[in-house]
Design a protein around this motif. Structure first.
Motif, PDB file in Angstrom:
ATOM      1  N   VAL A 124       0.990  -1.226  -0.127  1.00  0.00           N
ATOM      2  CA  VAL A 124      -0.018   0.180   0.036  1.00  0.00           C
ATOM      3  C   VAL A 124       1.113   1.186  -0.053  1.00  0.00           C
ATOM      4  O   VAL A 124       1.640   1.345   0.817  1.00  0.00           O
ATOM      5  CB  VAL A 124      -1.138   0.062   1.214  1.00  0.00           C
ATOM      6  CG1 VAL A 124      -1.628   1.292   1.494  1.00  0.00           C
ATOM      7  CG2 VAL A 124      -1.949  -1.268   1.140  1.00  0.00           C
ATOM      8  N   VAL A 125       0.502   2.157  -0.789  1.00  0.00           N
ATOM      9  CA  VAL A 125       1.435   3.328  -1.163  1.00  0.00           C
ATOM     10  C   VAL A 125       0.757   4.684  -1.153  1.00  0.00           C
ATOM     11  O   VAL A 125      -0.585   4.497  -1.644  1.00  0.00           O
ATOM     12  CB  VAL A 125       2.351   3.209  -2.332  1.00  0.00           C
ATOM     13  CG1 VAL A 125       1.444   2.965  -3.810  1.00  0.00           C
ATOM     14  CG2 VAL A 125       3.158   4.371  -2.370  1.00  0.00           C
ATOM     15  N   ARG A 158      -4.968  12.669   9.242  1.00  0.00           N
ATOM     16  CA  ARG A 158      -5.340  11.503  10.419  1.00  0.00           C
ATOM     17  C   ARG A 158      -6.084  10.539   9.552  1.00  0.00           C
ATOM     18  O   ARG A 158      -5.975   9.239   9.855  1.00  0.00           O
ATOM     19  CB  ARG A 158      -6.172  12.299  11.301  1.00  0.00           C
ATOM     20  CG  ARG A 158      -5.609  13.061  12.282  1.00  0.00           C
ATOM     21  CD  ARG A 158      -6.530  13.728  13.373  1.00  0.00           C
ATOM     22  NE  ARG A 158      -5.783  14.590  14.301  1.00  0.00           N
ATOM     23  CZ  ARG A 158      -6.455  15.364  15.251  1.00  0.00           C
ATOM     24  NH1 ARG A 158      -7.708  15.360  15.362  1.00  0.00           N
ATOM     25  NH2 ARG A 158      -5.867  16.185  15.977  1.00  0.00           N
ATOM     26  N   ARG A 159      -7.079  11.102   8.474  1.00  0.00           N
ATOM     27  CA  ARG A 159      -7.660   9.859   7.713  1.00  0.00           C
ATOM     28  C   ARG A 159      -6.482   8.820   6.988  1.00  0.00           C
ATOM     29  O   ARG A 159      -6.832   7.746   7.067  1.00  0.00           O
ATOM     30  CB  ARG A 159      -8.652  10.506   6.914  1.00  0.00           C
ATOM     31  CG  ARG A 159      -9.764   9.687   6.267  1.00  0.00           C
ATOM     32  CD  ARG A 159     -10.836  10.459   5.699  1.00  0.00           C
ATOM     33  NE  ARG A 159     -10.420  11.522   4.949  1.00  0.00           N
ATOM     34  CZ  ARG A 159     -10.825  13.054   4.892  1.00  0.00           C
ATOM     35  NH1 ARG A 159     -11.486  13.230   6.275  1.00  0.00           N
ATOM     36  NH2 ARG A 159     -10.395  13.760   4.155  1.00  0.00           N
ATOM     37  N   LEU A 160      -5.735   9.632   6.373  1.00  0.00           N
ATOM     38  CA  LEU A 160      -4.609   8.751   5.779  1.00  0.00           C
ATOM     39  C   LEU A 160      -3.965   8.054   6.682  1.00  0.00           C
ATOM     40  O   LEU A 160      -3.771   6.748   6.342  1.00  0.00           O
ATOM     41  CB  LEU A 160      -3.715   9.673   4.919  1.00  0.00           C
ATOM     42  CG  LEU A 160      -2.427   9.079   4.205  1.00  0.00           C
ATOM     43  CD1 LEU A 160      -2.958   8.055   3.219  1.00  0.00           C
ATOM     44  CD2 LEU A 160      -1.651  10.047   3.752  1.00  0.00           C
ATOM     45  N   ILE A 219      -3.696   3.642   6.559  1.00  0.00           N
ATOM     46  CA  ILE A 219      -2.215   2.941   6.373  1.00  0.00           C
ATOM     47  C   ILE A 219      -2.196   1.969   7.683  1.00  0.00           C
ATOM     48  O   ILE A 219      -1.933   1.082   7.487  1.00  0.00           O
ATOM     49  CB  ILE A 219      -1.177   4.194   6.657  1.00  0.00           C
ATOM     50  CG1 ILE A 219      -1.196   4.837   5.173  1.00  0.00           C
ATOM     51  CG2 ILE A 219       0.159   3.201   6.830  1.00  0.00           C
ATOM     52  CD1 ILE A 219       0.129   5.860   5.180  1.00  0.00           C
ATOM     53  N   ARG A 220      -2.984   2.290   9.059  1.00  0.00           N
ATOM     54  CA  ARG A 220      -2.981   1.548   9.786  1.00  0.00           C
ATOM     55  C   ARG A 220      -3.673   0.334   9.513  1.00  0.00           C
ATOM     56  O   ARG A 220      -3.448  -0.910  10.097  1.00  0.00           O
ATOM     57  CB  ARG A 220      -3.310   2.206  11.273  1.00  0.00           C
ATOM     58  CG  ARG A 220      -2.274   2.991  11.757  1.00  0.00           C
ATOM     59  CD  ARG A 220      -2.729   3.457  13.406  1.00  0.00           C
ATOM     60  NE  ARG A 220      -3.856   4.045  13.402  1.00  0.00           N
ATOM     61  CZ  ARG A 220      -3.895   5.434  13.257  1.00  0.00           C
ATOM     62  NH1 ARG A 220      -2.790   6.187  13.196  1.00  0.00           N
ATOM     63  NH2 ARG A 220      -4.968   6.183  13.350  1.00  0.00           N
ATOM     64  N   LEU A 221      -4.988   0.562   9.057  1.00  0.00           N
ATOM     65  CA  LEU A 221      -5.852  -0.379   8.556  1.00  0.00           C
ATOM     66  C   LEU A 221      -5.023  -1.618   7.576  1.00  0.00           C
ATOM     67  O   LEU A 221      -5.348  -2.765   7.794  1.00  0.00           O
ATOM     68  CB  LEU A 221      -6.899   0.237   8.020  1.00  0.00           C
ATOM     69  CG  LEU A 221      -8.014  -0.814   7.275  1.00  0.00           C
ATOM     70  CD1 LEU A 221      -8.754  -1.835   8.225  1.00  0.00           C
ATOM     71  CD2 LEU A 221      -8.943  -0.296   6.561  1.00  0.00           C
ATOM     72  N   ALA A 222      -4.411  -0.970   6.541  1.00  0.00           N
ATOM     73  CA  ALA A 222      -3.612  -1.785   5.721  1.00  0.00           C
ATOM     74  C   ALA A 222      -2.463  -2.627   6.370  1.00  0.00           C
ATOM     75  O   ALA A 222      -2.447  -3.916   6.257  1.00  0.00           O
ATOM     76  CB  ALA A 222      -2.913  -1.009   4.800  1.00  0.00           C
ATOM     77  N   GLU A 223      -2.085  -2.073   7.478  1.00  0.00           N
ATOM     78  CA  GLU A 223      -0.916  -3.043   8.497  1.00  0.00           C
ATOM     79  C   GLU A 223      -1.501  -4.005   8.867  1.00  0.00           C
ATOM     80  O   GLU A 223      -1.117  -5.230   9.137  1.00  0.00           O
ATOM     81  CB  GLU A 223      -0.360  -2.011   9.247  1.00  0.00           C
ATOM     82  CG  GLU A 223       0.774  -1.017   8.433  1.00  0.00           C
ATOM     83  CD  GLU A 223       1.400  -0.026   9.311  1.00  0.00           C
ATOM     84  OE1 GLU A 223       1.045   0.191  10.332  1.00  0.00           O
ATOM     85  OE2 GLU A 223       2.390   0.784   8.758  1.00  0.00           O
TER      86      GLU A 223
END
Length: 897
Positions: free
Chosen positions: A287-288, A303-305, A309-313
């Motif tokens: 995810v980039v 904050r939304r981004l 990113i935390r969701l992708a991890e």
């Protein structure tokens, strides 16, 4: 293929073997997966648990939710059930799974129901799946149960199918890490019948569940999802087995996904969809997020981004952040570098068509990508474009100041134009307004530039275009000129504001870079660990503007080593989170998945040699932005390296000290072996001669042998005494008496003893008649004086040795002087060192090199000083002087006499 070639190519996958080795050191996770509540997951777990209990397996029940089902509750009979933890919450007493009790009991297998449960606020972990991970890491096998709708990647799909948003979710990685997945299935029609019979929920809840969730279509779709995910997990296990055993056969395709996200709302769905796609393809995915160097996204967008990113991890993706101006080029460059085969990106519906010469990011990727598949993700729930807005958008922060600057700039340009018009008629008076637009953009940004452009158009039309004083335009070419000016003003203002924002961004980054550079220089010149810690903790506090603390291991525990402000204190929960971070090498505390009730967030200090410490900072409601995250990461990396360097430096010094100690030990062993062998050989030879010859020897010869035995025995006695005295000096255990000492008596006794040992040596004494008494230990002082006489006898040549005792002011001076060769200037500073021995003219050395070192220790223990001087007299010889304070009789401490 030859057999040896087959052996070389068909080797087990090292990564697969490493993963298998790690599994052997941890417990096994068995997951009972169901499509919906009521299919019998808990019932199946308890039935299997009872069978294992009968087989003698140590199995206990940590927590089971029966939901009022009598047949499930009956299965608990005969099983050991651990007590639950009672928690006060909102005025009620609730029960929670007690992980500490489970760890203390340490069974072979434990049953913990409700994997997706959210723990209460004072728990160690916010989610129960994290409790189970800790149990598995502790080597305990765990059985647990979960429904398919609780998987994070399926949350949006389940919401579409069932029309209900699932709040309790678990990362997909929990399912991937499960050692065994058991699908508990039940046909939808039979499950609905069980619901009607009251075997799933209590009667008051059953009717509501049947209307909203337990419908035939919903249950069938969820059943399909559960079957597919179970099949994927079985396929993963089969591939792992093939790799571990080097079995050739069909392998999964080498797909690799590159997922592009941004701060928009659609990115969350893009990540979830990509997770399902990667799971179906059994592919790795990255995810980039790409941002411009001068990007100034709002805090809410960042904050939304970060949340995306935390969701992708959590879903198992690798994440990257890239800064660049050409988004398409940066994405394709990363795709080529990472060998991506497919790109997943969100595609929005635009309210207005884009300009012909401007493409959207998905369209540009499709046009420029070659050999890479493009997946466009749209949001079917996105509202259709509306012609009118019901709510007005709030102006950006600082818009009032921007409008004021725009109005004042336009007013200044108008006043200046009217003043110029009185003296000279200009055709290009509009340039004054263009200057006002540029000034507004430079001082207040894009909002001020647009406002200044609009105000300038109205003012220019009203004051300078015929008919003057109205907003109408008489000539058509004036209308064209007016709109051309508006377009030029907006374009110029936009460019000027963009340059301003770029300059501000560059200034902020330059300041951050300079701060990190200064911090790096400060650390590079610091070798002391304490200085490194204080420099780091102050830098962290200045960067984050939050209380910071650094902790280092000491005596097997992690302890605070530096904090700023200095009065920052850590509570019990904070120290627990810090220990967790140090032991598990993962973040803990506030805004993490472990002990989130702590007000501090702790992060490990990772060096090339492992974890060297822990950094904690006070986490408030505002999370760290991307610039603070980058700065903190850089500071922690540099701090870890500096602390590791200081540790290595300290270990290097310790090693040097050990080597020096080893050198001294070797010198001691060498001295002992030499000084013991010589007298022992003499004694042994004399005793052997006496035994063998006996009465046949002349009396004179027997006397000589007995005399040599006596002399060498005395020499051994002195040598052993020196070793014992040196041990006492080094250990600091010399307890010198504080008696009244008559130095004249001590001198006479030492000289008489020396004359006995050193026959033929001349000793001259000179003792002042008014010599005062001193407070000290006469035995130690006599030993010191004898050592000095022994040393003078060895190295003082054949002339007489002089002993002087006199008073100088408030001190008594006692010295021993010989007229030998003397001591070289370079050796004067070392004569009192251990094992320092001055060689004889023929190159041989005498003595053990301990006499003067012992003398120095004894003199200092009695409160005196000792010093060596050379030459002493006639440019030769050595004088060793001792100075002791003169005690006053009236103030003497009688209690020590």
């Amino acid at each position: 293929m030859p057999e040896n070639d087959r052996d070389q190519t068909s080797r087990p996958d090292p990564d697969a073997l490493l993963a298998l080795a790690k599994q052997d050191r941890r417990g096994k996770l068995t997951l009972f997966l169901g499509a919906a509540p009521g299919v019998g997951k808990t019932y199946a777990m308890l039935m299997r648990a009872r069978r294992l209990k009968e087989e003698g397996v140590d199995i206990v029940v940590g927590l089971v939710e029966t939901h009022g089902r009598g047949e499930t509750a009956a299965l608990l009979e005969g099983l050991e059930v651990l007590p639950l933890r009672h928690v006060e919450h909102s005025g009620r007493t609730l029960q929670e799974f007690d992980i500490d009790a489970a760890l203390a009991r340490c069974p072979q297998v434990i049953v913990v129901d409700e994997l997706a449960h959210t723990n209460l606020g004072d728990s160690r972990h916010p989610k129960r799946y994290q409790d189970i991970e800790e149990l598995v890491d502790a080597g305990i096998d765990v059985w647990t149960a979960v429904n398919i709708q609780h998987l994070e990647s399926l949350a949006d799909v389940v919401a579409q199918i069932a029309g209900v948003a699932v709040r309790e979710r678990i990362p997909d990685t929990v399912l991937k890490r499960a050692d065994e997945v058991l699908l508990v299935d039940l046909p939808p029609a039979e499950l609905i019948e069980r619901l009607k019979e009251g075997k799933v929920y209590l009667p008051e809840n059953a009717s509501r569940a049947a209307e909203r969730f337990f419908r035939l279509g919903n249950l069938t779709a969820l059943r399909e999802l559960a079957l597919r995910r179970t099949a994927d997990r079985v396929d993963d296990q089969m591939v792992d087995y093939l790799r571990q055993n080097a079995i050739e056969g069909s392998w999964a395709a080498g797909e690799r996904l590159l997922v592009c996200i941004g701060p928009d709302l659609l990115s969350e769905k893009v990540v979830r969809t990509a997770s399902r796609l990667a799971s179906g393809l059994n592919a790795d995915w990255i995810v980039v997020s790409v941002a411009r160097a001068d990007g100034d996204a709002s805090t809410a967008a960042m904050r939304r981004l970060d949340a995306t990113i935390r969701l992708a991890e959590q879903l198992g993706a690798e994440t990257r952040r890239i800064v660049g101006s050409d988004f398409v080029e940066e994405i394709l460059k990363l795709a080529r570098r990472e060998h991506a085969t497919q790109i997943v990106i969100g595609a929005k519906r635009h309210r207005f068509p884009l300009l012909p010469f401007r493409r959207s990011l998905p369209d540009a990727l499709v046009a420029r990508a070659s050999g890479i598949g493009i997946h466009l993700i749209t949001d079917r729930n996105e509202p259709a474009p509306k012609p009118k807005r019901k709510h007005k958008r709030a102006l950006p922060e600082g818009s009032g100041r921007a409008l004021a600057i725009a109005a004042s700039s336009a007013a200044t340009a108008t006043a200046l134009g009217i003043l110029i018009e009185r003296f000279i008629v200009l055709q290009n008076i509009s340039l004054l307004y263009l200057l006002a637009v540029l000034a507004s953009a430079a001082y207040a940004g894009y909002v001020a530039a647009i406002a200044a452009a609009l105000i300038s158009v109205l003012a220019y039309n009203f004051f300078f275009i015929e008919p003057v004083g109205t907003v109408t335009v008489a000539e058509p070419h004036e209308v064209f000129a007016l709109f051309t000016f508006l377009a030029a003003a907006i374009l110029a203002g936009g460019l000027a504001s963009r340059v301003r924002e770029q300059a501000k961004t560059a200034s902020r980054r330059a300041a951050a870079t300079q701060a990190l550079y200064d911090f790096s220089r400060k650390l590079s010149g610091t070798a002391n660990a304490e200085d490194v810690l204080w420099a780091a903790v102050t830098q962290i506090q200045a960067t984050l503007r939050r209380n910071a603390v650094l902790l280092l291991p000491a005596g097997g525990e992690i302890e605070p080593a530096a904090a700023w402000p200095p009065d920052t204190e850590l509570g019990v929960s904070d120290m627990t989170a810090a220990r967790w971070t140090f032991e598990r090498n993962e973040a803990a505390g506030n805004a993490t998945g472990t002990l989130p009730n702590s007000p501090f967030q702790f992060r490990p200090l990772r060096s090339p040699h492992g974890i060297v410490g822990v950094c904690g900072f006070l986490q408030d409601d505002k999370p760290l932005d991307i610039s603070e995250e980058r700065a903190l990461a850089a500071i922690l990396d540099q701090t870890a390296v500096a602390v590791d360097r200081a540790r290595l430096s300290r270990e290097s010094l310790d090693q040097a000290a050990r080597l020096e100690g080893e050198k001294f030990r070797q010198a001691l062993l060498s001295s002992i072996s030499h000084d013991l062998r010589t007298p022992l050989a003499t004694i042994t030879g004399a005793v052997t001669s006496l035994r063998q010859l006996g009465e046949r020897m002349p009396p004179e010869s027997r006397d000589d042998l007995l005399k040599s035995i006596e002399e060498e025995s005395g020499r051994l006695t002195r040598f052993v005494a020196n070793l014992l005295d040196m041990t006492r000096v080094e250990a600091g255990t010399i307890n010198a008496r504080r008696d009244w000492v008559d130095v004249a008596d001590v001198v006479h006794s030492a000289v008489e003893r020396a004359r006995t040992y050193f026959t033929g040596r001349v000793f001259e004494t000179s003792i002042a008649a008014d010599l005062p008494l001193i407070r000290g230990d006469s035995v130690l002082l006599g030993q010191v004086l004898f050592n000095l006489l022994d040393n003078a006898n060895r190295f003082g040549g054949d002339e007489a040795i002089s002993i002087y005792a006199r008073r100088e002011g408030d001190e008594l001076v006692l010295s021993v002087t010989d007229l030998g060769k003397g001591i070289a200037p370079d050796d004067l500073d070392h004569v009192f060192d251990k094992f320092f021995r001055k060689g004889k003219p023929d190159g041989r050395s005498l003595g053990t090199g301990l006499g003067l070192s012992i003398s120095k220790g004894f003199v200092e223990a009695m409160g005196g000083r000792i010093k060596a001087e050379s030459p002493a007299l006639k440019r030769r010889g050595t004088r060793i002087s001792m100075r002791f304070p003169v005690a006053r009789t009236g103030t003497a401490d009688k209690g020590q006499e």
